[in-house]
Design an enzyme around this catalytic site. Structure first.
Site, short mmCIF file in Angstrom:
data_model
loop_
_atom_site.label_atom_id
_atom_site.label_comp_id
_atom_site.label_asym_id
_atom_site.label_seq_id
_atom_site.Cartn_x
_atom_site.Cartn_y
_atom_site.Cartn_z
N MET A 198 8.57 8.94 2.07
CA MET A 198 7.78 7.74 2.11
C MET A 198 6.42 8.09 1.62
O MET A 198 6.13 9.27 1.68
CB MET A 198 7.94 7.14 3.45
CG MET A 198 7.24 7.44 4.72
SD MET A 198 5.79 6.60 5.06
CE MET A 198 4.75 7.95 5.28
N PRO A 199 5.68 7.37 1.04
CA PRO A 199 5.55 5.92 1.03
C PRO A 199 6.66 5.19 0.27
O PRO A 199 7.33 5.79 -0.56
CB PRO A 199 4.22 5.68 0.34
CG PRO A 199 3.51 6.97 0.29
CD PRO A 199 4.55 8.02 0.36
N LEU A 200 6.77 3.93 0.58
CA LEU A 200 7.66 3.03 -0.13
C LEU A 200 6.81 2.25 -1.12
O LEU A 200 5.82 1.62 -0.73
CB LEU A 200 8.34 2.08 0.86
CG LEU A 200 9.09 0.89 0.28
CD1 LEU A 200 10.26 1.34 -0.58
CD2 LEU A 200 9.57 -0.03 1.40
N PHE B 219 3.68 0.84 1.02
CA PHE B 219 3.85 0.84 2.46
C PHE B 219 3.84 2.30 2.90
O PHE B 219 4.65 3.11 2.43
CB PHE B 219 5.18 0.19 2.85
CG PHE B 219 5.27 -1.24 2.39
CD1 PHE B 219 4.85 -2.28 3.19
CD2 PHE B 219 5.76 -1.54 1.12
CE1 PHE B 219 4.92 -3.60 2.75
CE2 PHE B 219 5.84 -2.85 0.68
CZ PHE B 219 5.42 -3.88 1.49
#
Length: 136
Positions: A1-3, A72
């Site tokens: 992640m991040p997305l 995100f």
């Protein structure tokens, strides 16, 4: 992640999309110092009439090549976010010819409990991924 969720106008080729995603991933790796396989990217294509990205009164010119990116992520801090913004536009311009004025980014921060990478577990909380194990 991040997305990373990219919103773009329809019309780019598969190769152009791949180049865009690769360049953004390179910027993320450098700015956020995440592992190379920490890659979660989505592209949503929109008819030009379905995506309006203006300039908030900053006189930033936009073209049909505009890219709106929603990131995100766990909190990264203002310094790393600013570095990501700069690296992103540099890499997109070099690799894709996308002008810096055509790149808009919004970062949405969340907490470790808001992520499950599968198997019905919150891997940051269980300690499987660099987070702190849940208190017992």
């Amino acid at each position: 992640m991040p997305l990373l969720h990219f919103h773009v106008n329809t019309g780019r080729t598969e190769a152009e999309i791949k180049t865009l995603l690769d360049a953004a991933h390179d910027a993320m790796l450098e700015a956020f110092e995440v592992p190379a396989r920490d890659r979660y990217q989505i592209v949503s294509e929109h008819k030009p009439s379905h995506m309006i990205v203006e300039d908030t009164g900053l006189d930033i010119p936009r073209t049909k090549d505009v890219v709106l990116l929603q990131v995100f992520s766990r909190p990264r801090g203002a310094e790393k976010n600013a570095l990501f913004y700069r690296l992103l536009v540099e890499k997109l311009e070099a690799a894709c010819g996308i002008k810096p004025s055509d790149v808009m980014v919004s970062v949405v921060e969340n907490e470790d409990a808001h992520w499950s990478f599968g198997l019905g577990r919150a891997q940051f909380l269980t300690g499987e991924l660099g987070g702190k194990p849940a208190a017992t």
